[in-house]
Design an enzyme around this catalytic site. Structure first.
Site, PDB file in Angstrom:
ATOM      1  N   SER A  54       0.837  -1.209   0.000  1.00  0.00           N
ATOM      2  CA  SER A  54       0.000   0.000   0.000  1.00  0.00           C
ATOM      3  C   SER A  54       0.866   1.251   0.000  1.00  0.00           C
ATOM      4  O   SER A  54       0.419   2.329   0.386  1.00  0.00           O
ATOM      5  CB  SER A  54      -0.932   0.001   1.227  1.00  0.00           C
ATOM      6  OG  SER A  54      -0.169  -0.071   2.416  1.00  0.00           O
ATOM      7  N   ASN A 105      -2.447  -2.004  12.950  1.00  0.00           N
ATOM      8  CA  ASN A 105      -3.874  -1.695  12.835  1.00  0.00           C
ATOM      9  C   ASN A 105      -4.232  -0.355  13.497  1.00  0.00           C
ATOM     10  O   ASN A 105      -4.982   0.438  12.940  1.00  0.00           O
ATOM     11  CB  ASN A 105      -4.711  -2.821  13.454  1.00  0.00           C
ATOM     12  CG  ASN A 105      -4.489  -4.147  12.753  1.00  0.00           C
ATOM     13  OD1 ASN A 105      -3.867  -4.183  11.685  1.00  0.00           O
ATOM     14  ND2 ASN A 105      -4.968  -5.230  13.339  1.00  0.00           N
ATOM     15  N   THR A 158     -37.673  28.818 -12.174  1.00  0.00           N
ATOM     16  CA  THR A 158     -38.074  27.500 -11.682  1.00  0.00           C
ATOM     17  C   THR A 158     -38.285  26.685 -12.957  1.00  0.00           C
ATOM     18  O   THR A 158     -38.740  27.231 -13.961  1.00  0.00           O
ATOM     19  CB  THR A 158     -39.375  27.534 -10.852  1.00  0.00           C
ATOM     20  OG1 THR A 158     -40.421  28.051 -11.668  1.00  0.00           O
ATOM     21  CG2 THR A 158     -39.245  28.404  -9.599  1.00  0.00           C
ATOM     22  N   HIS A 159     -37.885  25.441 -12.933  1.00  0.00           N
ATOM     23  CA  HIS A 159     -37.938  24.585 -14.136  1.00  0.00           C
ATOM     24  C   HIS A 159     -37.106  25.178 -15.279  1.00  0.00           C
ATOM     25  O   HIS A 159     -37.401  24.931 -16.444  1.00  0.00           O
ATOM     26  CB  HIS A 159     -39.380  24.370 -14.615  1.00  0.00           C
ATOM     27  CG  HIS A 159     -40.340  24.011 -13.522  1.00  0.00           C
ATOM     28  ND1 HIS A 159     -40.635  22.703 -13.186  1.00  0.00           N
ATOM     29  CD2 HIS A 159     -41.045  24.784 -12.661  1.00  0.00           C
ATOM     30  CE1 HIS A 159     -41.490  22.693 -12.178  1.00  0.00           C
ATOM     31  NE2 HIS A 159     -41.752  23.938 -11.830  1.00  0.00           N
ATOM     32  N   SER A 205     -10.068  26.532 -27.983  1.00  0.00           N
ATOM     33  CA  SER A 205     -10.297  25.325 -28.774  1.00  0.00           C
ATOM     34  C   SER A 205      -9.165  25.195 -29.778  1.00  0.00           C
ATOM     35  O   SER A 205      -8.660  26.195 -30.296  1.00  0.00           O
ATOM     36  CB  SER A 205     -11.636  25.439 -29.502  1.00  0.00           C
ATOM     37  OG  SER A 205     -11.624  24.664 -30.685  1.00  0.00           O
ATOM     38  N   LYS A 233     -13.241  30.356 -29.699  1.00  0.00           N
ATOM     39  CA  LYS A 233     -13.777  29.767 -28.473  1.00  0.00           C
ATOM     40  C   LYS A 233     -13.073  30.245 -27.207  1.00  0.00           C
ATOM     41  O   LYS A 233     -11.873  30.456 -27.175  1.00  0.00           O
ATOM     42  CB  LYS A 233     -13.696  28.229 -28.532  1.00  0.00           C
ATOM     43  CG  LYS A 233     -14.610  27.581 -29.524  1.00  0.00           C
ATOM     44  CD  LYS A 233     -16.085  27.845 -29.312  1.00  0.00           C
ATOM     45  CE  LYS A 233     -16.685  27.023 -28.201  1.00  0.00           C
ATOM     46  NZ  LYS A 233     -16.653  25.590 -28.479  1.00  0.00           N
ATOM     47  N   ASN A 244     -13.731  28.607 -23.696  1.00  0.00           N
ATOM     48  CA  ASN A 244     -14.559  27.572 -23.076  1.00  0.00           C
ATOM     49  C   ASN A 244     -14.488  27.600 -21.551  1.00  0.00           C
ATOM     50  O   ASN A 244     -13.433  27.865 -20.983  1.00  0.00           O
ATOM     51  CB  ASN A 244     -14.120  26.191 -23.577  1.00  0.00           C
ATOM     52  CG  ASN A 244     -14.457  25.987 -25.044  1.00  0.00           C
ATOM     53  OD1 ASN A 244     -15.447  26.523 -25.532  1.00  0.00           O
ATOM     54  ND2 ASN A 244     -13.628  25.231 -25.744  1.00  0.00           N
ATOM     55  N   GLU A 304     -16.648  23.171 -15.937  1.00  0.00           N
ATOM     56  CA  GLU A 304     -17.030  21.865 -16.507  1.00  0.00           C
ATOM     57  C   GLU A 304     -16.289  20.734 -15.793  1.00  0.00           C
ATOM     58  O   GLU A 304     -16.865  19.680 -15.501  1.00  0.00           O
ATOM     59  CB  GLU A 304     -16.705  21.815 -17.999  1.00  0.00           C
ATOM     60  CG  GLU A 304     -17.663  22.623 -18.851  1.00  0.00           C
ATOM     61  CD  GLU A 304     -17.218  22.653 -20.301  1.00  0.00           C
ATOM     62  OE1 GLU A 304     -18.003  22.225 -21.150  1.00  0.00           O
ATOM     63  OE2 GLU A 304     -16.096  23.097 -20.590  1.00  0.00           O
ATOM     64  N   TYR A 324     -10.057  -5.611  12.415  1.00  0.00           N
ATOM     65  CA  TYR A 324      -9.347  -5.206  11.206  1.00  0.00           C
ATOM     66  C   TYR A 324      -9.416  -6.316  10.161  1.00  0.00           C
ATOM     67  O   TYR A 324      -9.288  -7.508  10.480  1.00  0.00           O
ATOM     68  CB  TYR A 324      -7.866  -4.895  11.512  1.00  0.00           C
ATOM     69  CG  TYR A 324      -7.095  -4.538  10.250  1.00  0.00           C
ATOM     70  CD1 TYR A 324      -7.106  -3.241   9.758  1.00  0.00           C
ATOM     71  CD2 TYR A 324      -6.406  -5.509   9.519  1.00  0.00           C
ATOM     72  CE1 TYR A 324      -6.443  -2.905   8.578  1.00  0.00           C
ATOM     73  CE2 TYR A 324      -5.737  -5.192   8.345  1.00  0.00           C
ATOM     74  CZ  TYR A 324      -5.757  -3.890   7.874  1.00  0.00           C
ATOM     75  OH  TYR A 324      -5.112  -3.572   6.713  1.00  0.00           O
ATOM     76  N   GLN A 335      -7.525  -1.645   3.818  1.00  0.00           N
ATOM     77  CA  GLN A 335      -6.405  -0.953   3.178  1.00  0.00           C
ATOM     78  C   GLN A 335      -6.875  -0.165   1.949  1.00  0.00           C
ATOM     79  O   GLN A 335      -6.211   0.777   1.526  1.00  0.00           O
ATOM     80  CB  GLN A 335      -5.353  -1.989   2.777  1.00  0.00           C
ATOM     81  CG  GLN A 335      -4.126  -1.409   2.141  1.00  0.00           C
ATOM     82  CD  GLN A 335      -3.060  -2.473   1.923  1.00  0.00           C
ATOM     83  OE1 GLN A 335      -2.539  -3.041   2.882  1.00  0.00           O
ATOM     84  NE2 GLN A 335      -2.758  -2.775   0.678  1.00  0.00           N
TER      85      GLN A 335
HETATM   86  N1  ARG Z   1      -1.033  -1.831   5.180  1.00  0.00           N
HETATM   87  C1  ARG Z   1      -2.088  -2.079   6.097  1.00  0.00           C
HETATM   88  C2  ARG Z   1      -3.271  -1.161   5.797  1.00  0.00           C
HETATM   89  O1  ARG Z   1      -3.031  -0.266   5.117  1.00  0.00           O
HETATM   90  C3  ARG Z   1      -1.659  -1.804   7.483  1.00  0.00           C
HETATM   91  C4  ARG Z   1      -2.312  -2.656   8.491  1.00  0.00           C
HETATM   92  C5  ARG Z   1      -1.950  -4.075   8.237  1.00  0.00           C
HETATM   93  N2  ARG Z   1      -2.397  -4.894   9.301  1.00  0.00           N
HETATM   94  C6  ARG Z   1      -2.386  -6.192   9.160  1.00  0.00           C
HETATM   95  N3  ARG Z   1      -2.806  -6.852  10.189  1.00  0.00           N
HETATM   96  N4  ARG Z   1      -2.067  -6.771   8.044  1.00  0.00           N
HETATM   97  O2  ARG Z   1      -4.374  -1.347   6.214  1.00  0.00           O
END
Ligand code: ARG
Length: 450
Positions: A22, A108, A153-154, A275, A281, A283, A288, A315, A320
């Site tokens: 992660s 966690n 309105t509308h 454009s 243009k 824009n 948008e 957890y 993640q």
């Molecule tokens: N990389 C994990 C997360 O982002 C951290 C916690 C991982 N905990 C575990 N028990 N594997 O959630």
């Protein structure tokens, strides 16, 4: 090898490592991770779980890791997440003592802490950005609010109003977004640190102290809830989504108003684009994109809500996935608020259509009669008949004579003709929250907090 590899012989495949790491999203919150570790170590030192010397050495080591990250160190994905990356790097700086950092905590509660710290800061940035946007709208109202436009309105012309009245309708919705941000911030601002995996710890830690060191308002009371709860993320994404829906409605009107068909405003050059084929243009890409990006934030809310539904306590690795949705929702919303503020700060108000004799004034005729004691239903019917008369004869309301009016209803007097002046019609609406300038000014004062 990973920090958790004691019971493993081989370890995850390269594909599993790449699938489960992660670091890409975690790297957006490394400052929070270091801050959490610093507070934890300080607390461990204070309660005697580390000697003062050990705590000082770990803190110094963490400062070095912080410098490495500042200098652009990119942890290898084999380190899995920011928590293990920091701890591994700490070990390179201070040796085996680094292993004491993880006493009485788990990844966690660490990840839950990091995300709360990250989110708290972003909620503050969102609030500041919203304050700037509300301020920019108020400035625009103050400068150009007495521009006569039809209220719809509308998307059909309804009654004449000051443009300021219309703009303040948007400002109030954004003001409520600020209230919602403040509200969710209170629930975000609780420390999960020291919850450990989900059951707490046998070590004599002081959770209130680490919470205090991180400027949390208190702790998340239940260790299992502390690591498993994501409702504060869902709530933040909901607040962001509601805000994006407001911005999207504003954006839609900026797009409409800058069209040749409306021609009420001209967006600043800094917030317009050209454009590649049509040289003339200019824009409205900024509004948008704001309108388009609202879909992303709605999607993030959906992802968080769906991801959390049905998860058993406590957890689960599913969690993640929370960061990519949350971070994107917050980044996107903050950017969109700022861009919208930029649009208001730099746009020119060109003016509304000529409303002299416009059918948007028909309610005035009904209101005039009602003021003479005619039941409103009857007055409405009579005024409708006058519109029909105009349509059949190709006239505007301003072209009707007193005789025309009196033929429709004897309660009309010469004064009725003056009621067809659009500005007078707007200024008559002095009821609380009405479009009269005195009411617009009163609300401006409220929104500016005077
Ligand atoms: N990389 C994990 C997360 O982002 C951290 C916690 C991982 N905990 C575990 N028990 N594997 O959630």
């Amino acid at each position: 090898m990973a920090l958790w590899d004691g019971r493993f012989e081989g370890g995850p495949s390269a594909e599993m490592q790449a699938f489960s790491e992660s670091l890409d999203t975690d790297m957006l919150m490394w400052r929070e991770d270091i801050a959490g570790s610093m507070a934890h170590v300080t607390m461990l030192g204070e309660v005697g779980l580390l000697t003062a010397e050990e705590a000082a050495t770990i803190r110094d080591g963490l400062s070095k890791v912080e410098k490495d990250l500042e200098a652009g160190w990119q942890p290898d994905i084999a380190l899995e997440d920011i928590h293990m990356a920091v701890e591994t790097k700490l070990g390179e700086h201070i040796g085996a003592l680094a292993g004491k950092l993880h006493t009485a905590r788990s990844r966690n509660d660490q990840v839950a802490t990091d995300v709360r710290l990250w989110l708290r800061t972003r909620l503050d940035i969102l609030d500041e950005s919203l304050a700037r946007l509300v301020g920019a709208i108020c400035d625009r109202v103050e400068a150009d609010g007495r521009t006569l436009v039809p209220g719809f309105t509308h998307l059909q012309r309804g009654q004449p109003i000051w443009l300021g009245h219309h703009l303040l309708a948007h400002a109030w919705s954004l003001h409520r977004d600020r209230e919602r941000v403040a509200d969710v911030r209170r629930r975000v601002n609780r420390s999960p640190l020291g919850a450990a995996a989900m059951a707490g710890t046998p070590h004599p830690i002081d959770r209130a102290r680490s919470a205090e060191l991180l400027s949390f308002e208190g702790v998340a009371e239940n260790a299992m809830d502390a690591v498993a709860a994501r409702d504060h993320l869902i709530e933040a994404a909901s607040v962001a989504t509601i805000c994006m829906v407001h911005l999207s409605r504003i954006a839609e009107e900026l797009v409409l108003w800058s069209s040749r068909e409306f021609d009420w405003i001209r967006l600043g050059e800094a917030w317009s684009t050209g454009s590649s084929i049509m040289p003339q243009k200019r824009n409205p890409d900024a509004p948008e994109l704001v309108r388009g990006k609202s879909g992303r934030v709605v999607g993030a809310l959906n992802a968080l809500i769906t991801m959390t539904k049905g998860l058993p306590m406590a957890y689960n690795r599913d969690l993640q996935e929370d960061r990519s949705a949350l971070f994107d929702a917050m980044h996107t919303t903050i950017a969109c608020v700022r861009v919208t503020a930029g649009c208001f700060e730099s746009m020119t108000i060109k003016g509304g259509p000529d409303l002299t004799g416009d059918f948007a004034l028909t309610t005035e005729l009904a209101d005039f009669l009602a003021g003479q004691g005619v039941p409103f239903r009857e007055a409405h019917h009579v005024a409708g008949g006058l519109v029909k008369l105009c349509e059949d004869s190709g006239q505007t309301l301003a072209e009707l004579s007193l005789a025309d009016l009196q033929a429709a209803h004897p309660a009309f007097t010469a004064e009725a003709l003056s009621w067809l002046d659009p500005e007078a019609a707007v200024e008559r609406r002095t009821s609380r929250g009405g479009t009269a300038w005195v009411e617009v000014k009163r609300q401006l004062g409220m929104l500016r907090g005077d």
